[in-house]
Scaffold this motif. Structure first.
Motif, PDB file in Angstrom:
ATOM      1  N   GLY A  35       0.880  -1.329   0.133  1.00  0.00           N
ATOM      2  CA  GLY A  35       0.226  -0.299  -0.063  1.00  0.00           C
ATOM      3  C   GLY A  35       0.625   1.252  -0.152  1.00  0.00           C
ATOM      4  N   PHE A  37       0.464   5.264   1.595  1.00  0.00           N
ATOM      5  CA  PHE A  37       0.080   5.771   2.506  1.00  0.00           C
ATOM      6  C   PHE A  37       0.740   7.596   2.098  1.00  0.00           C
ATOM      7  CE2 PHE A  37      -1.148   2.362   4.294  1.00  0.00           C
ATOM      8  CZ  PHE A  37      -2.211   2.453   5.023  1.00  0.00           C
ATOM      9  N   ARG A  45      -0.904  11.202   8.813  1.00  0.00           N
ATOM     10  CA  ARG A  45      -1.092   9.833   7.369  1.00  0.00           C
ATOM     11  C   ARG A  45      -2.586   9.495   7.293  1.00  0.00           C
ATOM     12  NH1 ARG A  45       4.474   5.780   8.373  1.00  0.00           N
ATOM     13  NH2 ARG A  45       4.845   7.590   9.104  1.00  0.00           N
ATOM     14  N   GLU A  46      -2.446   9.270   6.003  1.00  0.00           N
ATOM     15  CA  GLU A  46      -3.519   9.219   5.088  1.00  0.00           C
ATOM     16  C   GLU A  46      -3.641   8.161   3.938  1.00  0.00           C
ATOM     17  OE1 GLU A  46      -5.959  11.746   3.153  1.00  0.00           O
ATOM     18  OE2 GLU A  46      -4.031  12.443   2.537  1.00  0.00           O
ATOM     19  N   PHE A  47      -4.290   7.280   4.334  1.00  0.00           N
ATOM     20  CA  PHE A  47      -4.284   5.902   3.085  1.00  0.00           C
ATOM     21  C   PHE A  47      -4.985   6.004   1.165  1.00  0.00           C
ATOM     22  CE2 PHE A  47      -7.126   3.187   0.916  1.00  0.00           C
ATOM     23  CZ  PHE A  47      -5.795   1.860   0.208  1.00  0.00           C
ATOM     24  N   ALA A  50      -4.311   0.386  -2.620  1.00  0.00           N
ATOM     25  CA  ALA A  50      -3.564  -0.442  -2.032  1.00  0.00           C
ATOM     26  C   ALA A  50      -3.500  -1.949  -3.121  1.00  0.00           C
ATOM     27  CB  ALA A  50      -3.770  -1.060  -0.620  1.00  0.00           C
ATOM     28  N   ALA A  61      -8.443   5.764  -1.701  1.00  0.00           N
ATOM     29  CA  ALA A  61      -8.964   6.791  -1.873  1.00  0.00           C
ATOM     30  C   ALA A  61      -9.589   8.004  -2.471  1.00  0.00           C
ATOM     31  CB  ALA A  61      -8.086   7.734  -1.290  1.00  0.00           C
ATOM     32  N   ARG A 106      -7.469  -1.239   3.894  1.00  0.00           N
ATOM     33  CA  ARG A 106      -6.620   0.548   3.226  1.00  0.00           C
ATOM     34  C   ARG A 106      -6.798   1.111   5.116  1.00  0.00           C
ATOM     35  NH1 ARG A 106     -12.271   1.617   1.278  1.00  0.00           N
ATOM     36  NH2 ARG A 106     -12.397  -0.293   0.574  1.00  0.00           N
ATOM     37  N   TYR A 107      -6.331   0.996   5.748  1.00  0.00           N
ATOM     38  CA  TYR A 107      -5.792   1.422   7.345  1.00  0.00           C
ATOM     39  C   TYR A 107      -4.750   1.287   7.824  1.00  0.00           C
ATOM     40  CZ  TYR A 107     -10.561   1.622   7.278  1.00  0.00           C
ATOM     41  OH  TYR A 107     -12.508   2.198   7.288  1.00  0.00           O
ATOM     42  N   ILE A 108      -3.748   1.319   8.145  1.00  0.00           N
ATOM     43  CA  ILE A 108      -2.455   1.757   9.274  1.00  0.00           C
ATOM     44  C   ILE A 108      -1.844   0.791   9.642  1.00  0.00           C
ATOM     45  CG2 ILE A 108      -0.507   2.658  10.847  1.00  0.00           C
ATOM     46  CD1 ILE A 108      -1.520   5.415   9.808  1.00  0.00           C
ATOM     47  N   ASP A 110      -3.449  -1.812   9.389  1.00  0.00           N
ATOM     48  CA  ASP A 110      -3.666  -3.345   8.577  1.00  0.00           C
ATOM     49  C   ASP A 110      -2.414  -3.533   7.533  1.00  0.00           C
ATOM     50  OD1 ASP A 110      -6.105  -3.750   8.223  1.00  0.00           O
ATOM     51  OD2 ASP A 110      -7.061  -1.989   6.584  1.00  0.00           O
ATOM     52  N   TRP A 114       6.950  -0.552   7.039  1.00  0.00           N
ATOM     53  CA  TRP A 114       6.904   0.432   6.318  1.00  0.00           C
ATOM     54  C   TRP A 114       8.386   1.330   5.400  1.00  0.00           C
ATOM     55  CZ3 TRP A 114       2.627   3.779   6.156  1.00  0.00           C
ATOM     56  CH2 TRP A 114       1.292   3.438   6.658  1.00  0.00           C
TER      57      TRP A 114
END
Length: 124
Positions: A35, A37, A45-47, A50, A61, A106-108, A110, A114
């Motif tokens: 994914g 972000f 921090r946003e999606f 993915a 998004a 779609r979330y941190i 998940d 990094w």
């Protein structure tokens, strides 16, 4: 251990395009999904997007649908983010993330690994 390294960021004008790359090394066989972000100044921090291992399942998004495209090349252990029609609000540090579990999210939370991020700046 898995390492993720982003590249391709830079300074562009509104309407321009950039292609980000994320190269994975190490224990990449545990990354079933990847994914992207982003984190803009003074924001969380946003999606962004993915993709599943096969590329058959993709999430975006709402803010980037129709403009960004996520893809991957498993032979190269690389995931890409093609960004078209860039807007100033796309300015952020973009992070690559890998999921070490089955499924796609779609979330941190998940994602498990990094990269350090690459800066994308879009001028008006």
């Amino acid at each position: 251990q898995e390492q993720l390294v982003e590249s391709g960021g830079g300074l562009v004008q509104a309407g321009d395009s950039l292609r980000l790359s994320c190269a994975a090394s190490g224990r990449t066989f545990s990354s079933y999904a990847m994914g992207w972000f982003r984190q803009a100044p003074e924001k969380e921090r946003e999606f962004v997007a993915a993709i599943s291992w096969s590329g058959s399942s993709i999430f975006y998004a709402d803010s980037v649908k129709g403009r960004f495209t996520i893809s991957r090349d498993n032979a190269k252990n690389t995931v890409y983010l093609q960004m078209n029609s860039l807007k100033p609000e796309d300015t952020a540090v973009y992070y690559c993330a890998a999921r070490r579990r089955y499924g796609l999210g779609r979330y941190i939370t998940d994602f498990d690994s990094w990269g350090q991020g690459t800066q994308v700046t879009v001028s008006s």
